[in-house]
Write an enzyme that holds these catalytic residues in place. Structure first.
Site, short mmCIF file in Angstrom:
data_model
loop_
_atom_site.label_atom_id
_atom_site.label_comp_id
_atom_site.label_asym_id
_atom_site.label_seq_id
_atom_site.Cartn_x
_atom_site.Cartn_y
_atom_site.Cartn_z
N ASN A 190 -3.40 -10.24 7.41
CA ASN A 190 -2.67 -8.98 7.26
C ASN A 190 -3.25 -7.91 8.18
O ASN A 190 -4.47 -7.83 8.36
CB ASN A 190 -2.60 -8.51 5.80
CG ASN A 190 -3.94 -8.38 5.12
OD1 ASN A 190 -4.90 -9.07 5.46
ND2 ASN A 190 -4.04 -7.49 4.16
N GLU B 86 -2.95 -3.95 8.60
CA GLU B 86 -2.43 -2.73 7.98
C GLU B 86 -2.31 -1.59 9.00
O GLU B 86 -2.80 -1.69 10.13
CB GLU B 86 -3.33 -2.34 6.80
CG GLU B 86 -3.32 -3.43 5.74
CD GLU B 86 -3.99 -3.04 4.43
OE1 GLU B 86 -4.77 -2.06 4.41
OE2 GLU B 86 -3.71 -3.75 3.43
N ASN B 87 -1.63 -0.53 8.54
CA ASN B 87 -1.38 0.60 9.42
C ASN B 87 -1.46 1.89 8.60
O ASN B 87 -1.10 1.88 7.41
CB ASN B 87 0.01 0.45 10.05
CG ASN B 87 0.24 1.43 11.18
OD1 ASN B 87 0.61 2.57 10.95
ND2 ASN B 87 -0.01 0.99 12.39
N GLU C 145 1.30 -13.83 6.41
CA GLU C 145 2.25 -14.92 6.63
C GLU C 145 3.15 -14.63 7.83
O GLU C 145 3.43 -15.50 8.65
CB GLU C 145 3.14 -15.12 5.39
CG GLU C 145 2.39 -15.48 4.14
CD GLU C 145 1.97 -14.25 3.33
OE1 GLU C 145 1.56 -13.24 3.92
OE2 GLU C 145 2.05 -14.33 2.10
N1 THU Z 1 0.04 -8.91 1.93
C1 THU Z 1 0.10 -10.03 2.69
O1 THU Z 1 -0.59 -10.16 3.72
N2 THU Z 1 0.95 -11.02 2.32
C2 THU Z 1 1.77 -10.96 1.22
O2 THU Z 1 2.59 -11.84 1.02
C3 THU Z 1 1.67 -9.84 0.29
C4 THU Z 1 0.81 -8.71 0.73
C5 THU Z 1 -0.85 -7.83 2.35
C6 THU Z 1 -0.14 -6.60 2.81
C7 THU Z 1 -1.19 -5.54 2.57
O3 THU Z 1 -2.01 -5.46 3.73
C8 THU Z 1 -2.02 -6.05 1.43
O4 THU Z 1 -1.68 -7.43 1.28
C9 THU Z 1 -1.78 -5.35 0.12
O5 THU Z 1 -0.44 -5.30 -0.18
#
Ligand code: THU
Length: 140
Positions: A45, A47-48, A58
């Protein structure tokens, strides 16, 4: 699906998770995606500060695969939990957007593995996680 391959995907997902950029939520996710040509694409993941611009692990892996020409998805392993926790508390299920995104390139038989460790895992098909889905067939 072959147990050894499942374990390989989980190991790759844990490796991917070490790269997670999750300074806002502190929740680190890693994914490892197997494509029909035998490649494994890793994603984390990202983030921003504008929260909605965040990319899930994913979809990160999926974008890497498709952009390299691998657009037939066979399996994905996902691991996630708070970055500083000693061990993963729960399984990290893919969010709705990611389930939909995977369904564009994976059949309902695609394997989806969620894991807390190499041995502690659950294995689903994408069809089980996204029944009655909207697809290209819907807009024919
Ligand atoms: N997140 C994912 O990487 N995959 C998911 O299917 C659900 C959520 C991440 C997004 C965000 O960076 C963190 O989890 C918290 O929501």
């Amino acid at each position: 699906m072959d147990e050894e391959l499942i374990q390989t995907l989980i190991i790759n997902a844990f490796e991917a998770r070490t790269k997670s950029y999750c300074k806002y939520s502190g929740y680190a996710v890693g994914a490892a995606l197997l494509t029909s040509d035998g490649e494994i694409y890793r994603g984390c993941n990202v983030e921003n500060s504008s929260y909605g611009a965040t990319i899930c692990a994913e979809r990160c892996a999926a974008l890497k695969a498709v952009s390299e020409g691998s657009n037939e998805f066979m399996a994905i392993a996902i691991v996630g939990g708070m970055k500083d926790a000693k061990e993963l508390k729960d399984y990290a299920y893919p969010c709705g957007v990611c389930r939909q995104f995977l369904s564009e390139f994976g059949s309902s038989d695609m394997t989806v593995i969620v894991a807390k460790s190499i041995d502690d895992k659950k294995v689903f098909t994408l069809g089980e996680l996204l029944p009655e889905s909207f697809s290209a067939d819907s807009i024919k």
